[in-house]
Scaffold this motif. Structure first.
Motif, short mmCIF file in Angstrom:
data_model
loop_
_atom_site.label_atom_id
_atom_site.label_comp_id
_atom_site.label_asym_id
_atom_site.label_seq_id
_atom_site.Cartn_x
_atom_site.Cartn_y
_atom_site.Cartn_z
N MET A 8 120.08 144.51 82.62
CA MET A 8 119.54 145.54 83.50
C MET A 8 118.11 145.17 83.88
O MET A 8 117.29 144.84 83.02
N GLN A 61 123.85 152.80 84.18
CA GLN A 61 123.80 151.35 84.38
C GLN A 61 123.83 150.68 83.01
O GLN A 61 123.06 151.05 82.12
N GLN A 71 114.07 149.01 86.65
CA GLN A 71 114.90 150.20 86.76
C GLN A 71 114.71 151.13 85.56
O GLN A 71 114.76 152.35 85.69
#
Length: 250
Positions: free
Chosen positions: A100, A91, A104
């Motif tokens: 982001m 990601q 996460q």
């Protein structure tokens, strides 16, 4: 270390590297406990290979303590811990819809790094109370890193950071636990045919495998398990992170 009747714990054992390692340990005569957050998967494996199966999130301090207590009650305190828990997904730090999400990043660190230290500290405490073997050894703790710790690609900043932390703890842990007769070793796999690879690399094809100098294929979990058994039996391997990647540098 002689693995016959040796109590051993394998985490992340429901599939992939952990499952194959557990199979090899059982075949070598060890008394194996398999642990995974995937309750159905770990129970299936336990039934298949004759191992004690425990459903557990090993990043949770209390749950991990309870899991090791159950393993200890069944087989005795483990002299071997093989920690194969890991999660990965690529990601970008900044995408079209913004940065982001920080949660996460936290999740990857929780699964890949915190769980590794949590199991290391708990297993080491049990091993320290064991009687040493004839060569002075009390136990071996083997943790799974990744070549991404050294050569992460674009989109892997969070994953690489979490695995880099695993690499960084191996040597100081080995120095600290060595006087107790406990070895600490890491393995950094390259491209292996596991679900983690499939999540990280969305466009797998033969060209990626041919970037590996030799052999031109993805690693087989059995090859990881074979290295684990060699590390356990070779007392001179300590404080190192062993790359298992066919010479692949990204």
């Amino acid at each position: 270390m002689d693995l016959w009747s040796c109590p051993a714990v394998v985490t992340g054992a429901a599939s992939g590297l952990g499952a194959e390692t557990a199979r090899y340990l059982v075949e070598a005569g060890a008394r194996v406990t398999v642990i995974d957050i995937d309750a159905d998967g770990v129970r299936r494996l336990g039934a298949e290979i004759g191992a004690h199966a425990i459903h557990c999130d090993v990043a949770d301090a209390l749950a991990a303590e309870q899991a090791l207590a159950s393993a200890r009650a069944r087989h005795g305190a483990a002299r071997v811990l093989v920690h194969c828990v890991g999660r990965g997904h690529a990601q970008p730090i900044v995408a079209a819809d913004g940065p982001m999400p920080l949660d996460q990043f936290r999740q990857l660190v929780e699964v890949n790094l915190i769980s590794t230290f949590n199991m290391l500290r708990l297993a080491a405490a049990d091993m320290a109370r064991l009687q040493p073997l004839a060569n002075g050894e009390r136990g071996v703790i083997l943790s799974t890193a990744s070549v991404a710790a050294y050569e992460g690609q674009s989109g892997e900043a969070a994953y690489s950071a979490s695995k880099g932390g695993v690499v960084s703890m191996i040597l100081p842990a080995a120095r600290e636990l060595g006087p107790l007769g406990i070895r600490v070793v890491g393995i950094a796999p390259g491209l292996f045919g596991t679900q983690t690879l499939f999540h990280m690399e969305k466009n797998l094809d033969s060209r990626l495998a041919h970037q590996i100098p030799f052999p031109h294929r993805f690693g087989d979990p059995a090859e990881f398990a074979m290295l684990v058994l060699h590390v356990l039996k070779n007392v001179m391997i300590n404080g190192s992170v062993l790359r298992l990647d066919g010479g692949y540098h990204r």
